[in-house]
Design an enzyme around this catalytic site. Sequence first.
Site, PDB file in Angstrom:
ATOM      1  N   HIS A  20       0.825  -1.207   0.000  1.00  0.00           N
ATOM      2  CA  HIS A  20       0.000   0.000   0.000  1.00  0.00           C
ATOM      3  C   HIS A  20       0.857   1.255   0.000  1.00  0.00           C
ATOM      4  O   HIS A  20       1.011   1.901  -1.005  1.00  0.00           O
ATOM      5  CB  HIS A  20      -0.953  -0.025   1.190  1.00  0.00           C
ATOM      6  CG  HIS A  20      -2.138   0.849   1.027  1.00  0.00           C
ATOM      7  ND1 HIS A  20      -3.318   0.393   0.519  1.00  0.00           N
ATOM      8  CD2 HIS A  20      -2.314   2.147   1.276  1.00  0.00           C
ATOM      9  CE1 HIS A  20      -4.180   1.394   0.479  1.00  0.00           C
ATOM     10  NE2 HIS A  20      -3.589   2.471   0.938  1.00  0.00           N
ATOM     11  N   ASP A  74      -0.939   4.761   4.949  1.00  0.00           N
ATOM     12  CA  ASP A  74       0.186   5.282   4.178  1.00  0.00           C
ATOM     13  C   ASP A  74       1.276   5.676   5.161  1.00  0.00           C
ATOM     14  O   ASP A  74       1.018   5.811   6.357  1.00  0.00           O
ATOM     15  CB  ASP A  74      -0.252   6.488   3.341  1.00  0.00           C
ATOM     16  CG  ASP A  74       0.727   6.831   2.222  1.00  0.00           C
ATOM     17  OD1 ASP A  74       1.681   6.058   1.987  1.00  0.00           O
ATOM     18  OD2 ASP A  74       0.555   7.886   1.590  1.00  0.00           O
TER      19      ASP A  74
END
Length: 165
Positions: A20, A74
Site C-alpha cells: 500500500h 500510508d
Amino acid sequence: MTPLTITDAPNMDGFMVRCHGISAWRDPESDSLYLYVLIHPESVDRVEVFEVVLKRLHLRHIRSIVDPSTFMNDLVVVGRDQFYITRFTWFRSFVWIRLSHWLHIPEGAILFYDGDQVMRALPDSYFLLNGINASPDKKTIYVAELGTKIIHALQRDDKLTTTWK
C-alpha cells in the site's frame, strides 16, 4: 522497467501481498538507500524495511515492523526507522468500516514510530485519513483527510513531536 528481486526475506505466505504505502530514506552518513513498504495482509499490517542495492538491482530485507493494533494506510519516513503513518480506521471488518464511514466517525489518526516504541497516535482524530508526505527538509508533514477534503500541515519540532500550524 526492471523488477527488483528480494533477498533475505522471511519465508512466509503472502510476504508482499497488498502493498500500500511506500517511502524511501537515504542515510546521510553511509549514503545507503532504504525502502519502507506498508503491507496489508489479512491479519496484521506491517512495514517491511529493505536496503536498496542498486549495483545488483535488488532489495535486501532488513526487518519487519508490526503493530497489531493499527490498520495502517500510508507512511512517510523521516529518519532511520522513524516514520509517520496514517490510520484510516480502527476496524478490519468491512461491515464496521462501512458503518463508521456512514456515521462519519472520525477514527483516523496520525501515528509516529520512533524506532524504539510501539506506534503512538498524535492528538486529534480525523475522518478517513489517506496520503501522507513530508517537505524536503522533513520539518512539515502533509496529510490528506479524504473524508473532509482537507490537507493538513503538521509542523515538527526538535523532539519529533508535533504542533499544528
